[in-house]
Enzyme design. Structure first.
Site, PDB file in Angstrom:
ATOM      1  N   THR A 126       0.822  -1.215   0.000  1.00  0.00           N
ATOM      2  CA  THR A 126       0.000   0.000   0.000  1.00  0.00           C
ATOM      3  C   THR A 126       0.855   1.264   0.000  1.00  0.00           C
ATOM      4  OG1 THR A 126      -1.766  -1.169   1.141  1.00  0.00           O
ATOM      5  CG2 THR A 126      -1.782   1.230   1.317  1.00  0.00           C
ATOM      6  N   GLU A 127       0.395   2.249  -0.759  1.00  0.00           N
ATOM      7  CA  GLU A 127       1.081   3.546  -0.847  1.00  0.00           C
ATOM      8  C   GLU A 127       0.086   4.657  -0.511  1.00  0.00           C
ATOM      9  OE1 GLU A 127       2.751   3.766  -4.763  1.00  0.00           O
ATOM     10  OE2 GLU A 127       4.194   2.161  -4.329  1.00  0.00           O
ATOM     11  N   GLN A 335     -23.212  -3.070  23.442  1.00  0.00           N
ATOM     12  CA  GLN A 335     -24.612  -2.793  23.809  1.00  0.00           C
ATOM     13  C   GLN A 335     -25.032  -3.642  25.009  1.00  0.00           C
ATOM     14  OE1 GLN A 335     -25.890  -0.355  22.098  1.00  0.00           O
ATOM     15  NE2 GLN A 335     -27.836  -0.275  23.182  1.00  0.00           N
ATOM     16  N   HIS A 337     -23.098  -4.703  27.312  1.00  0.00           N
ATOM     17  CA  HIS A 337     -22.366  -4.201  28.485  1.00  0.00           C
ATOM     18  C   HIS A 337     -22.841  -2.815  28.936  1.00  0.00           C
ATOM     19  CE1 HIS A 337     -19.626  -7.487  27.506  1.00  0.00           C
ATOM     20  NE2 HIS A 337     -18.935  -7.242  28.597  1.00  0.00           N
ATOM     21  N   GLU A 362      -6.199  -5.461   3.864  1.00  0.00           N
ATOM     22  CA  GLU A 362      -6.126  -6.677   3.030  1.00  0.00           C
ATOM     23  C   GLU A 362      -7.328  -6.752   2.082  1.00  0.00           C
ATOM     24  OE1 GLU A 362      -4.292 -10.165   4.320  1.00  0.00           O
ATOM     25  OE2 GLU A 362      -3.179  -9.184   5.937  1.00  0.00           O
TER      26      GLU A 362
HETATM   27  N1  COS Z   1      -3.884 -14.575  -7.899  1.00  0.00           N
HETATM   28  C1  COS Z   1      -3.078 -14.621  -8.976  1.00  0.00           C
HETATM   29  N2  COS Z   1      -3.147 -13.743 -10.011  1.00  0.00           N
HETATM   30  C2  COS Z   1      -4.082 -12.779  -9.918  1.00  0.00           C
HETATM   31  C3  COS Z   1      -4.947 -12.669  -8.833  1.00  0.00           C
HETATM   32  C4  COS Z   1      -4.844 -13.614  -7.794  1.00  0.00           C
HETATM   33  N3  COS Z   1      -5.644 -13.576  -6.722  1.00  0.00           N
HETATM   34  N4  COS Z   1      -5.763 -11.613  -9.037  1.00  0.00           N
HETATM   35  C5  COS Z   1      -5.406 -11.095 -10.216  1.00  0.00           C
HETATM   36  N5  COS Z   1      -4.394 -11.792 -10.760  1.00  0.00           N
HETATM   37  C6  COS Z   1      -3.750 -11.570 -12.043  1.00  0.00           C
HETATM   38  C7  COS Z   1      -4.777 -11.630 -13.160  1.00  0.00           C
HETATM   39  O1  COS Z   1      -4.918 -12.956 -13.632  1.00  0.00           O
HETATM   40  C8  COS Z   1      -4.189 -10.729 -14.209  1.00  0.00           C
HETATM   41  O2  COS Z   1      -3.221 -11.445 -14.929  1.00  0.00           O
HETATM   42  P1  COS Z   1      -2.925 -11.069 -16.485  1.00  0.00           P
HETATM   43  O3  COS Z   1      -2.310  -9.705 -16.464  1.00  0.00           O
HETATM   44  O4  COS Z   1      -1.960 -12.111 -16.904  1.00  0.00           O
HETATM   45  O5  COS Z   1      -4.225 -11.114 -17.189  1.00  0.00           O
HETATM   46  C9  COS Z   1      -3.497  -9.655 -13.395  1.00  0.00           C
HETATM   47  O6  COS Z   1      -3.234 -10.227 -12.093  1.00  0.00           O
HETATM   48  C10 COS Z   1      -4.313  -8.401 -13.240  1.00  0.00           C
HETATM   49  O7  COS Z   1      -5.507  -8.823 -12.599  1.00  0.00           O
HETATM   50  P2  COS Z   1      -6.847  -7.997 -12.682  1.00  0.00           P
HETATM   51  O8  COS Z   1      -7.147  -7.654 -14.091  1.00  0.00           O
HETATM   52  O9  COS Z   1      -7.862  -8.720 -11.875  1.00  0.00           O
HETATM   53  O10 COS Z   1      -6.426  -6.682 -11.955  1.00  0.00           O
HETATM   54  P3  COS Z   1      -7.316  -5.515 -11.623  1.00  0.00           P
HETATM   55  O11 COS Z   1      -6.527  -4.300 -11.864  1.00  0.00           O
HETATM   56  O12 COS Z   1      -8.656  -5.627 -12.297  1.00  0.00           O
HETATM   57  O13 COS Z   1      -7.525  -5.723 -10.043  1.00  0.00           O
HETATM   58  C11 COS Z   1      -8.415  -5.173  -7.968  1.00  0.00           C
HETATM   59  C12 COS Z   1      -8.258  -4.826  -9.423  1.00  0.00           C
HETATM   60  C13 COS Z   1      -9.187  -4.027  -7.358  1.00  0.00           C
HETATM   61  C14 COS Z   1      -9.214  -6.443  -7.804  1.00  0.00           C
HETATM   62  C15 COS Z   1      -7.039  -5.365  -7.273  1.00  0.00           C
HETATM   63  O14 COS Z   1      -6.249  -4.224  -7.521  1.00  0.00           O
HETATM   64  C16 COS Z   1      -7.168  -5.582  -5.802  1.00  0.00           C
HETATM   65  O15 COS Z   1      -7.423  -6.681  -5.345  1.00  0.00           O
HETATM   66  N6  COS Z   1      -7.001  -4.493  -5.002  1.00  0.00           N
HETATM   67  C17 COS Z   1      -7.027  -4.599  -3.569  1.00  0.00           C
HETATM   68  C18 COS Z   1      -5.643  -4.553  -3.060  1.00  0.00           C
HETATM   69  C19 COS Z   1      -5.605  -4.830  -1.596  1.00  0.00           C
HETATM   70  O16 COS Z   1      -6.143  -5.808  -1.116  1.00  0.00           O
HETATM   71  N7  COS Z   1      -4.922  -3.948  -0.860  1.00  0.00           N
HETATM   72  C20 COS Z   1      -4.721  -4.145   0.524  1.00  0.00           C
HETATM   73  C21 COS Z   1      -3.253  -4.244   0.730  1.00  0.00           C
HETATM   74  S1  COS Z   1      -2.767  -5.148   2.130  1.00  0.00           S
HETATM   75  S2  COS Z   1      -3.204  -4.026   3.636  1.00  0.00           S
END
Ligand code: COS
Length: 383
Positions: A126-127, A335, A337, A362
């Site tokens: 995260t940034e 609630q 408590h 996450e």
């Molecule tokens: N496992 C393996 N590969 C994955 C995957 C997973 N769970 N999810 C996505 N991928 C792969 C996809 O297959 C895709 O591969 P290709 O480029 O070869 O097609 C690539 O990664 C991009 O995936 P996708 O198109 O789903 O990416 P998006 O930009 O649409 O994803 C979301 C958007 C919002 C779903 C994603 O950015 C996300 O999950 N964000 C939340 C991040 C998060 O949880 N932050 C908290 C940080 S920890 S405190």
């Protein structure tokens, strides 16, 4: 279908419960107040196997199954979610990324130390400008001879000021999520600085930090996985991380149930224990159903992992439901408590504060719904 636990799983749960009742529960309010757990508990937790649960024995771990891991995370969540975060980030997000994507040298170097908790890890995705939109992160890694030079900023990083190694996701090309690469960065590298974020609503016992990387130089051998594979490493790692968060939330709900039942039996109003009032039982019944439902979703996810079946959507469902249930259950417990639940004499105020972040980190609840909706419909909201 058999939902009973094996003798080993029951034994680990009992061991974990006993240890945490003695070593964590009596101190958790003080740690919360001090904004730091006593780190002396970390090696003792490692001795019991908390950090090595899902790391194979050949790398110094216990080689346990994911149902046991879920039970461990539940017990940690029931006792103190700050402790759970230390374990699940270090051995879960970082350790399991190395286990799945690391070279043999990287596994030999880091996994025994993470399993023994002689070294802690943090997960730097995260940034400030990119939370849910992780695929557009801007921290840069630039090739320089045999090395990489990293520049950028990360935020809300659990274990940030305590970690010895940071799994840093950085941009190596402008190709969106395909232009991200993962690195294992020793936190004593010149140019690496961690600053603690103080004054959090909850999880106050755990170190949460901002990371600043200015010209941090690492060799190519510190790269985890292929160039451009970092986003997939991060996303697949978070799938398992979400099981840990979900299980920890089950622990919060369970703790809320136990605290509410005990308080309702002891507290009298109108000449009777409040447990005898139907509207109090209504609150307790809701907490109880939430505990069962969240636990079953977490166990289903853990069981899928143990069977080697796809589990990403199950992890999102478990994380979504359990985190929302933890917030709901903690509210209900306060609630029950009454005013006593609003101060730290009982654990429910801390449960409420700790629960609140669970629907955020996450992957927010909205991100989980987006992933579940995408899995159900086969249509991405981003295309
Ligand atoms: N496992 C393996 N590969 C994955 C995957 C997973 N769970 N999810 C996505 N991928 C792969 C996809 O297959 C895709 O591969 P290709 O480029 O070869 O097609 C690539 O990664 C991009 O995936 P996708 O198109 O789903 O990416 P998006 O930009 O649409 O994803 C979301 C958007 C919002 C779903 C994603 O950015 C996300 O999950 N964000 C939340 C991040 C998060 O949880 N932050 C908290 C940080 S920890 S405190």
């Amino acid at each position: 279908m058999d939902l009973s636990l094996t003798e080993d799983q029951q034994a680990f749960r009992a061991l974990a419960r006993d240890f945490l009742e003695r070593e964590a529960v009596p101190h958790r309010m003080q740690w919360d107040h001090d904004e730091s757990v006593d780190l002396a508990i970390v090696p003792r937790m490692a001795d019991l196997g908390f950090f090595g649960l899902t790391i194979p024995e050949e790398y110094g771990g216990v080689g346990g199954d994911y149902v046991t891991y879920s039970l461990a995370m539940e017990e940690l969540g029931r006792a103190d979610s700050a402790l759970r975060g230390i374990v699940s980030v270090s051995s879960g997000l970082v350790g399991k990324s190395i286990l799945v994507h690391g070279t043999e040298e990287q596994k030999q170097e880091w996994l025994p130390q993470l399993a023994a908790a002689t070294k802690l890890g943090c997960f730097a995705l995260t940034e400030p400008g990119h939370g849910s939109d992780a695929g557009n992160l801007t921290t840069r890694a630039t090739r320089d001879g045999d090395d990489w030079v990293l520049d950028g900023q990360k935020v809300f990083i659990t274990n940030g000021t305590w970690a010895d190694v940071a799994l840093v996701l950085a941009r190596t090309s402008d190709d969106g999520s395909r232009g991200i690469t993962a690195y294992l960065v020793p936190t004593d590298s010149p140019g690496f600085e961690a600053r603690e974020i103080r004054g959090k609503l909850g999880l106050r016992g755990q170190a949460t930090a901002e990371l600043f990387l200015q010209g941090v130089r690492v060799p190519d051998s510190a790269r985890l996985g292929e160039v451009g594979q970092g986003f997939k490493i991060a996303m697949s790692t978070l799938d398992k991380g979400r099981l840990a968060v979900a299980s920890s939330c089950v622990g919060i709900v369970q703790g809320c149930l136990e605290a509410s039942v005990a308080y309702a039996a002891e507290r009298t109003q109108f000449g009777r224990p409040i447990a005898s009032f139907q509207l109090v039982q209504d609150l307790i019944a809701d907490i109880s159903v939430d505990a069962d439902a969240a636990r079953l979703l977490a166990w289903r996810c853990a069981d899928l992992i143990d069977r080697g079946e796809p589990y990403g959507t199950a992890a999102s469902k478990a994380k979504l439901y359990a985190s929302e249930a933890a917030v709901r259950a903690a509210g209900n417990a306060v609630q029950v408590h009454g005013g006593a639940g609003y101060v730290d004499d009982f654990p429910v105020a801390k449960y409420l504060r700790d629960a609140r972040v669970m629907t955020l980190y996450e992957g927010t609840s909205q991100i989980q719904k987006l992933l579940i909706g995408r899995a159900e419909t086969g249509v991405s909201a981003f295309t």
